[in-house]
Motif scaffolding. Sequence first.
Motif, short mmCIF file in Angstrom:
data_model
loop_
_atom_site.label_atom_id
_atom_site.label_comp_id
_atom_site.label_asym_id
_atom_site.label_seq_id
_atom_site.Cartn_x
_atom_site.Cartn_y
_atom_site.Cartn_z
N LEU A 292 0.82 -1.21 0.00
CA LEU A 292 0.00 0.00 0.00
C LEU A 292 0.86 1.26 0.00
CD1 LEU A 292 -2.75 -1.11 2.54
CD2 LEU A 292 -3.09 -0.66 0.10
N ILE A 293 1.97 1.24 0.71
CA ILE A 293 2.87 2.39 0.73
C ILE A 293 3.48 2.60 -0.65
CG2 ILE A 293 5.11 3.20 1.61
CD1 ILE A 293 4.34 2.07 4.32
N LEU A 294 3.93 1.52 -1.29
CA LEU A 294 4.53 1.63 -2.62
C LEU A 294 3.54 2.12 -3.66
CD1 LEU A 294 6.71 -1.62 -2.67
CD2 LEU A 294 7.50 0.73 -2.39
N PRO B 129 10.74 -8.24 12.21
CA PRO B 129 11.68 -8.30 11.08
C PRO B 129 11.06 -7.70 9.82
CG PRO B 129 11.60 -10.40 12.25
CD PRO B 129 10.47 -9.57 12.79
N LEU B 130 11.83 -6.87 9.13
CA LEU B 130 11.28 -6.13 7.99
C LEU B 130 11.84 -6.60 6.66
CD1 LEU B 130 9.38 -3.75 7.35
CD2 LEU B 130 11.35 -2.24 7.51
N GLY B 131 13.02 -7.20 6.65
CA GLY B 131 13.64 -7.54 5.38
C GLY B 131 14.27 -6.31 4.75
N ASP B 132 14.23 -6.22 3.41
CA ASP B 132 14.86 -5.11 2.71
C ASP B 132 13.94 -4.57 1.61
OD1 ASP B 132 16.82 -3.27 2.03
OD2 ASP B 132 17.80 -4.63 0.62
N PRO B 133 12.76 -4.05 1.99
CA PRO B 133 11.82 -3.53 0.99
C PRO B 133 12.29 -2.18 0.45
CG PRO B 133 10.98 -3.11 3.18
CD PRO B 133 12.24 -3.91 3.36
N PRO B 134 11.84 -1.77 -0.75
CA PRO B 134 12.25 -0.50 -1.35
C PRO B 134 11.49 0.69 -0.74
CG PRO B 134 10.74 -1.62 -2.81
CD PRO B 134 10.97 -2.56 -1.66
N VAL C 283 7.91 3.53 8.61
CA VAL C 283 8.10 3.24 7.19
C VAL C 283 7.34 4.27 6.35
CG1 VAL C 283 7.94 1.48 5.39
CG2 VAL C 283 8.20 0.78 7.79
N ARG C 284 7.99 4.73 5.28
CA ARG C 284 7.34 5.62 4.30
C ARG C 284 7.93 5.33 2.93
NH1 ARG C 284 9.30 11.74 5.52
NH2 ARG C 284 8.36 12.10 3.47
N GLY C 285 7.25 5.79 1.88
CA GLY C 285 7.73 5.57 0.53
C GLY C 285 9.00 6.36 0.23
N GLN C 286 9.90 5.79 -0.56
CA GLN C 286 11.13 6.47 -0.93
C GLN C 286 10.85 7.64 -1.86
OE1 GLN C 286 13.77 3.56 -2.60
NE2 GLN C 286 14.42 2.77 -0.61
#
Length: 314
Positions: A144-146, A158-163, A281-284
């Motif tokens: 949804l953020i992307l 744990p979050l992993g490595d999302p963009p 977390v927020r979008g890049q």
Amino acid sequence: MVQQGIDKEITEYRLAYLYEVAEQGGIRAAADTLNVNPSAVSRQIALLERHLQIPLLEKQGRNVIVTQAGKLLIDHHREMLYRRRRLAETLQDMRHLRRGSVSVRVGQGIINEFVTGPLRRFSAEYPDVFVDIHSGNMSETISLILRGKVDMAVSFGPLGDPPVTVRSFQRGPICALFPPAHPLARQPSISLESLARQRLIFMAEQFGIQLYINEMFRERRLAPLPAFQCNHFSTAVALAMEGMGVAFMTQTSSQYLVDRGDIAAVPIDHPLAHTATFHLVRGQGRRFTPAAEHLWKVLINSMQSDIQDNPPTR
């Protein structure tokens, strides 16, 4: 094509001339208000009448009155002026963070902490900002953020490595929740071996805290079967309060329950329990509204303050 021609001729300044004629009661008075020659007012209204093919003004003695068609145009112009003022006021309010909206996803286990801490402070300062709050699993939240459907998320696990852009804060220890009268409630900590012998309350797999619990048990080569599995923290807490099993939350998130005397929170004796991580977390590269940007800063300040006030225990 005819409609486009008509729309092109109904210019704002021509409507303004007609509006002032109605407001001032005549062409000369309207011209004085607009600081133009009376002939300019007459000419522009005449051009408007020619293109619309309908009279907008009628003579009545030495004065002129507005026809029904003219009143329709004046009402339209008045509505445009009102909408423009409202738009300017709203944009001004948004510049000063008084209005706007923010969408945020918050993990179930930290809802109370979010509401009583940063959201309470944010809403007290900016009560007219609408905040849309939902909970959900991490994969859905990141999606949804992307897609720009959610401004930010407050999550645990744990979050992993999302963009995405992430600010992480240490939020341990993870604690086992017992009724205050339980024999283990006064222990300074509890081992995973001791927990494995208890009736356990697990959350669904997508919950961040359950991922930590599973990893800790795997690391100790323990595979306890839970007595209950829940998809709402309120259910897990209710079960723990009744002494029907042991639930799990971080010490910070469970503090309100401890303060009320509803529960005892005993830290788990495992390194991973003390290094559990909380994420903002927020979008890049996504530009926030002023309201969303302010809430983001409030959340960061809140997390940093909590770390200073409650340093991790070992």
